[in-house]
Design a protein around this motif. Structure first.
Motif, mmCIF file in Angstrom:
data_model
loop_
_atom_site.group_PDB
_atom_site.id
_atom_site.type_symbol
_atom_site.label_atom_id
_atom_site.label_comp_id
_atom_site.label_asym_id
_atom_site.label_seq_id
_atom_site.Cartn_x
_atom_site.Cartn_y
_atom_site.Cartn_z
ATOM 1 N N GLU A 96 73.302 74.056 75.404
ATOM 2 C CA GLU A 96 73.149 74.044 73.933
ATOM 3 C C GLU A 96 71.752 74.545 73.548
ATOM 4 O OE1 GLU A 96 75.296 73.254 71.598
ATOM 5 O OE2 GLU A 96 76.871 72.105 72.594
ATOM 6 N N TYR A 99 71.399 78.300 74.058
ATOM 7 C CA TYR A 99 72.050 79.054 72.968
ATOM 8 C C TYR A 99 71.194 79.038 71.696
ATOM 9 C CZ TYR A 99 75.326 80.459 69.366
ATOM 10 O OH TYR A 99 75.918 81.112 68.318
ATOM 11 N N LEU A 100 70.623 77.874 71.369
ATOM 12 C CA LEU A 100 69.795 77.765 70.160
ATOM 13 C C LEU A 100 68.533 78.624 70.257
ATOM 14 C CD1 LEU A 100 70.069 73.926 69.487
ATOM 15 C CD2 LEU A 100 71.024 75.739 68.066
ATOM 16 N N ARG A 101 67.974 78.747 71.473
ATOM 17 C CA ARG A 101 66.710 79.490 71.635
ATOM 18 C C ARG A 101 66.920 80.994 71.816
ATOM 19 N NH1 ARG A 101 62.631 75.602 75.146
ATOM 20 N NH2 ARG A 101 62.820 73.814 73.766
#
Length: 202
Positions: A96, A99-101
């Protein structure tokens, strides 16, 4: 549900619909290193847990999903041994964060990290006439994947030790840095060190 009905349901599933952790698709994930293609398994699975079915087959671990192999490596030291659910949650949350970074598919980022962190050369010890010396040797593709996974998890563990940062954050940062070939990554530094020693032993 009858056995025939179950088999019909399984046959009707499109591999593109199978997503890791219910989120990440295996579609479009590419392995650029041709030597590692056979040893990085990208077979679509919802849950990366094969229950050790590969254990007694030679080269059987090449068929184990690559994410499960990462989870298994996280369980390695005695303190975490056997706690697969804990390791599973660590990897799930790390994906997660990745994906966010990065905004990319975490499976693709992991594959790129393994390709970048896998050493091509190593040294072996040879005894000749009572004298021990080191000789450079090529590393087999299977061992390259093993070493890359080991160094990625080792780097995350060392980063999280005595640190307010969680293991999930450290694992995500380690994978992202290795995927970019950044020397901040423990796995990349170890790979360069191994290859430098091998070069001097040629």
């Amino acid at each position: 549900m009858a056995a025939t009905e179950q088999s019909e349901v399984k046959v009707g599933i499109d591999p593109a619909e199978i997503k890791l952790f219910g989120k990440w698709s295996f579609e479009g994930v590419e392995i650029r290193d041709p030597s590692l293609k056979r040893y990085i398994s990208l077979k679509p699975v919802w849950l990366p847990h094969t229950g050790g079915r590969h254990e007694h087959r030679r080269f059987g671990k090449a068929e184990v999903p690559i994410v499960e192999r990462l989870i298994n490596k996280l369980m390695r030291p005695g303190r975490n041994m056997g706690k697969k659910h804990l390791a599973y949650n660590i990897v799930k949350q790390a994906f997660e964060i990745i994906y966010l970074r990065t905004g990319e598919n975490p499976i693709q980022v992991l594959v790129r990290a393994i390709e970048n962190a896998a050493p091509r050369e190593d040294v072996t010890r040879i005894m000749y006439g009572g004298i021990t010396y080191f000789v450079a040797v090529d590393v087999s593709p299977q061992h390259r994947v093993d070493v890359a996974l080991k160094h990625l998890t080792e780097g995350a563990r060392m980063c999280a030790f005595n640190n307010p940062k969680s293991i999930e954050e450290c694992l995500a940062e380690e994978i992202i840095a290795a995927a970019q070939g950044d020397t901040k990554s423990y796995a990349i530094r170890k790979k360069e060190e191994i290859e430098r020693i091998a070069l001097s032993s040629r």
